[in-house]
Design a protein around this motif. Structure first.
Motif, short mmCIF file in Angstrom:
data_model
loop_
_atom_site.label_atom_id
_atom_site.label_comp_id
_atom_site.label_asym_id
_atom_site.label_seq_id
_atom_site.Cartn_x
_atom_site.Cartn_y
_atom_site.Cartn_z
N ILE A 246 0.84 -1.62 -0.11
CA ILE A 246 0.04 0.08 0.26
C ILE A 246 1.29 1.53 -0.17
CG2 ILE A 246 -1.71 1.70 1.15
CD1 ILE A 246 -2.80 -1.52 2.10
N LEU B 20 -5.73 -3.08 9.57
CA LEU B 20 -5.69 -3.28 8.57
C LEU B 20 -6.88 -1.63 8.37
CD1 LEU B 20 -5.90 -6.31 6.76
CD2 LEU B 20 -4.06 -4.34 6.56
N SER C 141 -6.71 1.38 6.01
CA SER C 141 -7.46 1.59 5.12
C SER C 141 -8.47 2.88 4.57
CB SER C 141 -8.83 0.54 5.29
OG SER C 141 -9.68 0.32 6.29
N SER C 142 -8.03 4.08 5.52
CA SER C 142 -9.22 4.95 6.20
C SER C 142 -8.42 5.89 4.77
CB SER C 142 -8.80 5.70 7.40
OG SER C 142 -9.28 6.85 7.20
N LEU D 265 -5.01 7.14 3.99
CA LEU D 265 -4.23 6.77 2.83
C LEU D 265 -4.04 8.47 2.07
CD1 LEU D 265 -6.11 3.89 1.37
CD2 LEU D 265 -3.69 4.09 2.54
N ALA E 206 -14.88 5.73 4.51
CA ALA E 206 -14.91 4.53 3.40
C ALA E 206 -14.73 6.56 2.00
CB ALA E 206 -15.74 4.02 3.24
N ILE F 157 -12.66 -4.00 4.06
CA ILE F 157 -11.46 -2.93 4.14
C ILE F 157 -10.51 -3.08 2.74
CG2 ILE F 157 -9.30 -3.10 5.01
CD1 ILE F 157 -10.72 -3.90 8.02
N PHE F 158 -10.25 -4.19 2.22
CA PHE F 158 -9.92 -4.47 0.48
C PHE F 158 -10.69 -3.72 -0.26
CE2 PHE F 158 -7.43 -7.77 2.69
CZ PHE F 158 -5.37 -7.39 2.46
N SER G 36 -11.68 -1.15 -0.02
CA SER G 36 -12.33 -0.02 1.07
C SER G 36 -10.37 0.83 0.20
CB SER G 36 -12.17 0.81 2.06
OG SER G 36 -12.11 1.82 2.52
N ILE G 37 -9.50 -0.12 0.17
CA ILE G 37 -8.34 0.28 -0.07
C ILE G 37 -8.39 0.80 -1.67
CG2 ILE G 37 -6.03 -0.92 -0.22
CD1 ILE G 37 -6.85 -1.42 2.60
N THR H 281 -9.82 3.60 -2.85
CA THR H 281 -9.42 4.91 -2.10
C THR H 281 -7.94 5.30 -2.66
OG1 THR H 281 -10.28 4.49 -0.14
CG2 THR H 281 -7.96 6.40 -0.01
#
Length: 773
Positions: free
Chosen positions: A40, A134, A138-139, A143, A280, A454-455, A457-458, A461
């Motif tokens: 990431i 995580l 992921s926020s 990020l 998110a 979460i993934f 969202s990552i 983003t």
């Protein structure tokens, strides 16, 4: 015999299972987590390399060059030094590029996520801790600012480790204090607001009840932290003459209103109302992610509170009133409960109404009383829960009461927010536990679903970041400034010896590798040309239009940014004043209708100057100033006055703070006090003033509150001749000293005339200073 072997085998399998669950699974998850967040960070840094640095990044880069011994003349020593200090090690090796600080920032992020995983494992199982780490990573707010080269994430990462080491100090070994306090100091030196983690640290130390047995190790840790700080104190002293000035500037600035900022936002609930956007980013799955996280948080915390009450009831299996069951009839419990209610009501009633520091202290006391009421509840780690609650509230209080609000400040609150989401998850899965062969299926399914979201969202983003309008604007500014800097280098071989101003001075300084002067922000467009003429600037790099720069011509343009070059024959000469202090430089020339050049040197200290330095100026203006030795500062002013000089002074800027405070003290044989002014005082004008019909604007602050300023009462026979008074108090007065004179200005009248845009007040100040009355 077979039974014995079966027993041994069974025990061996059990031990293997424990080892697998306690060491191997957490280790595997740690490796997986490290690989994921490293990926990431790398992807985010690659995006940032394309986008280019942000505004503050250039300042940190310039400071890193200073630390590396490769300074370009431009540096901002009031900024926290640690990020630049770490970056400087790479610069020393010759790797001088903007991306260096991006990778340093990314490295801190990876370190912080790992630290949060280990920290959460002190309270939750490995898979839940993995999900929590995580979730933080992921926020969108995390990020968005990852790899930009700002200090927010780096300071939060160090804060995570500082608090983690503090918990280990209490639960494992007091030797960890030698890591907890120095790392906390590093966090503070990375971003000064990180110093606020002192509040949750103090709370945890007190409620852990080991501060007496750990006292020596704690003192050792504090001393080690001071050793971390010491080199930077020395560096500040060598470069700006004051080892603690940057820290004081932060604390004084954090109390200011910030009303002039484009990020001014008075609502104390700003961060709560914008919470969904921090969980998110806008996308196909954003609503699902937000609802899931908020549900886990609210439902789980509700179960947590219910369990606390239930545990209290179950522990006291007695019949009777609720007050008896809850032990409220006990005198000690009554007192604690009364204090809890009192502190809670005080906190609610005064939130956003008093200093953030006072609110922090009230909440600290509230948390301690809550602990005394709940400490005998079994099955809960009350100390850890209160530590994270205090951590969240410390920054929520500060950033909510601070008038300038931007989304990235929520980064400081997100680790503790994550903790309570996972706490909620933990409470829910324990209530809905469905086991299969010792495995909590409920926990596995819900946590797996959380990790999946979460993934999503990552990915969402990371894909959205290149289209972020703020980053795109920064990218355009960087590219255009770089292009114009290259044009100056190509077309002016002697550019490095020229005086260059810019609205984007950090950008231009970096690309020109020289000290580009800051163009202040002015309200009147005439101010920009006045500033350039005052210092005979050779170039001006600006995005501003319609400035009417009569002494300058536009010679190059790139996008929205232009380069203006000076036309020497069109420059003008005006009366020269010297200003010692800060703030007036932003508007005093405006008030004087640009009839004089007011010069301001770097030093705010009066006694840094000599009589030779100041005697060639027509007058010396003094407002919000400092001194090393007050008597030396006063003597310099007297010497200047005796030589025939004029001093214009308003001490309204020196009426608060720990240092350089003149409230209720004597300065230049005059007793100075901070006084309030009525909104519509009785104005009396000396017959010497030509304009006897002067009308002053109401005296009230920008937010409608009471107006305060300096009141003067001279000692001895050297009286102040009042030219204008308000309710008998000096607004403007003249005092003869030797061959010169002091023009005393009271009640911050220069600022008052500026913000009220009262042309009569401005003309009055102008005429008196220029001796036209």
């Amino acid at each position: 015999m077979n039974n014995k072997n079966e027993s041994v085998n069974s025990k061996g399998k059990k031990d293997s299972g424990i080892i697998f669950k306690k060491y191997i699974v957490p280790g595997i998850l740690l490796v997986i987590l490290t690989l994921i967040v490293s990926w990431i960070a790398y992807q985010r840094v690659q995006i940032q390399i394309i986008m280019g640095p942000g505004w503050d990044t250039y300042a940190f880069l310039a400071n890193a060059l200073e630390f590396a011994g490769r300074g370009i003349g431009y540096a901002e020593f009031d900024r926290p030094p640690f990020m630049s200090f770490i970056t400087s090690f790479f610069f020393r090796s010759g790797n001088i590029h903007e991306s260096t600080i991006f990778y340093v920032d990314g490295g801190f992020f990876v370190l912080g996520v790992i630290g949060l995983y280990l920290f959460l494992k002190q309270r939750f199982d490995s898979i839940q801790s993995f999900a929590g780490a995580l979730l933080f990573a992921s926020s969108p707010v995390v990020l968005s600012w990852l790899g930009v080269g700002y200090t927010d994430l780096a300071s939060v990462s160090l804060s995570i480790w500082a608090l983690y080491f503090l918990v280990l100090s209490v639960e494992k070994s007091p030797w960890f204090y030698y890591l907890a306090f120095p790392v906390a100091m590093m966090a503070f030196l990375t971003r000064y607001t990180a110093g606020l983690i002192l509040f949750p640290m103090i709370l945890y130390i007190v409620i852990s009840r080991k501060y007496l047995s750990h006292f020596k190790k704690m003192i050792g840790g504090i001393i080690t932290a001071f050793l971390v700080l010491l080199p930077f104190l020395v560096y500040n002293y060598q470069n700006i003459g004051d080892p603690i000035a940057p820290f004081l500037n932060f604390f004084s600035g954090s109390e200011s209103s910030g009303a002039e900022s484009i990020a001014f936002e008075p609502s104390p609930l700003y961060y709560l109302t914008n919470l969904p956007s921090y969980i998110a980013s806008q996308g196909e799955y954003s609503s699902l992610i937000v609802y899931l996280i908020i549900t886990l948080l609210l439902v789980g915390i509700s179960i947590y509170v219910y369990d606390l009450i239930r545990e209290k009831l179950m522990r006291n299996r007695v019949k009777g009133k609720v007050s008896k069951i809850l032990e409220i009839e006990r005198t000690g419990t009554k007192i604690k409960l009364i204090f809890f209610i009192i502190f809670l009501l005080i906190f609610i009633a005064t939130f956003n109404c008093i200093s953030y520091m006072a609110s922090e202290l009230v909440f600290l006391l509230l948390s301690y009383v809550a602990f005394t009421l709940l400490k005998d509840i079994s099955g809960k780690k009350i100390e850890m829960d209160l530590l994270f609650l205090a951590w969240f509230m410390t920054y929520f209080i500060f950033h909510s009461t601070f008038a300038v609000k931007v989304d990235r400040y929520f980064v400081t609150m997100f680790p503790s927010f994550t903790y309570f989401v996972i706490l909620g998850l933990n409470e829910i899965v324990n209530k809905l536990k469905v086991e299969f062969r010792g495995l909590n299926l409920t926990s596995t399914i819900i946590t797996f679903f959380l990790i999946l979201t979460i993934f999503l969202s990552i990915i969402s983003t990371l894909n959205a970041i290149p289209d972020d309008p703020i980053l795109l604007e920064d990218q355009a500014t960087a590219n255009e400034t770089k292009a114009l800097s290259e044009w100056i280098i190509k077309n002016d071989p002697d550019y490095s010896s020229k005086l260059i101003y810019s609205d984007f001075w950090p950008y231009a300084s970096w690309y020109l590798q020289m000290n580009v002067k800051t163009m202040p922000i002015f309200k009147d467009k005439r101010s920009f040309g006045h500033e350039l003429n005052k210092y005979s600037a050779d170039y001006y790099v600006t995005y501003r239009s319609e400035l009417n720069l009569t002494s300058y011509e536009e010679v190059k343009r790139a996008g929205k940014i232009s380069v203006y070059r000076r036309i020497p024959e069109k420059s003008e000469n005006l009366t020269s004043f010297l200003y010692i202090g800060k703030n007036w430089q932003n508007y005093v020339e405006d008030v004087l209708d640009f009839k004089a050049f007011v010069y301001r040197n770097e030093s705010l200290y009066i006694d840094d100057y000599t009589l030779e330095d100041i005697k060639n100026y027509e007058a010396v203006l003094i407002y919000n100033f400092r001194w090393h030795n007050q008597k030396d500062a006063e003597q310099l002013i007297r010497d200047y006055l005796n030589s025939g000089g004029t001093v214009i002074i308003d001490t309204s800027g020196n009426l608060n703070g720990i240092t350089y405070n003149l409230d209720n003290t004597i300065f230049l044989d005059t007793h100075i006090t901070r006084r309030a002014m009525r909104t519509n005082p009785l104005i009396e004008i000396n017959p010497k003033i030509r304009n006897q019909e002067l009308i002053l604007s109401p005296f009230e602050s920008e937010d409608g509150n009471t107006w305060y300023g300096a009141n003067y009462e001279p000692f001895g026979g050297n009286k102040i001749e009042n030219l204008v008074t308000a309710d008998g108090k000096t607004l403007i007065g003249i005092q003869k000293v030797g061959k010169g004179r002091i023009i005393w200005i009271g009640y911050n009248l220069v600022w008052h005339s500026f913000i009220m845009e009262n042309m009569g007040e401005r003309k009055l100040i102008e005429d008196i200073i220029f001796g036209r009355n």
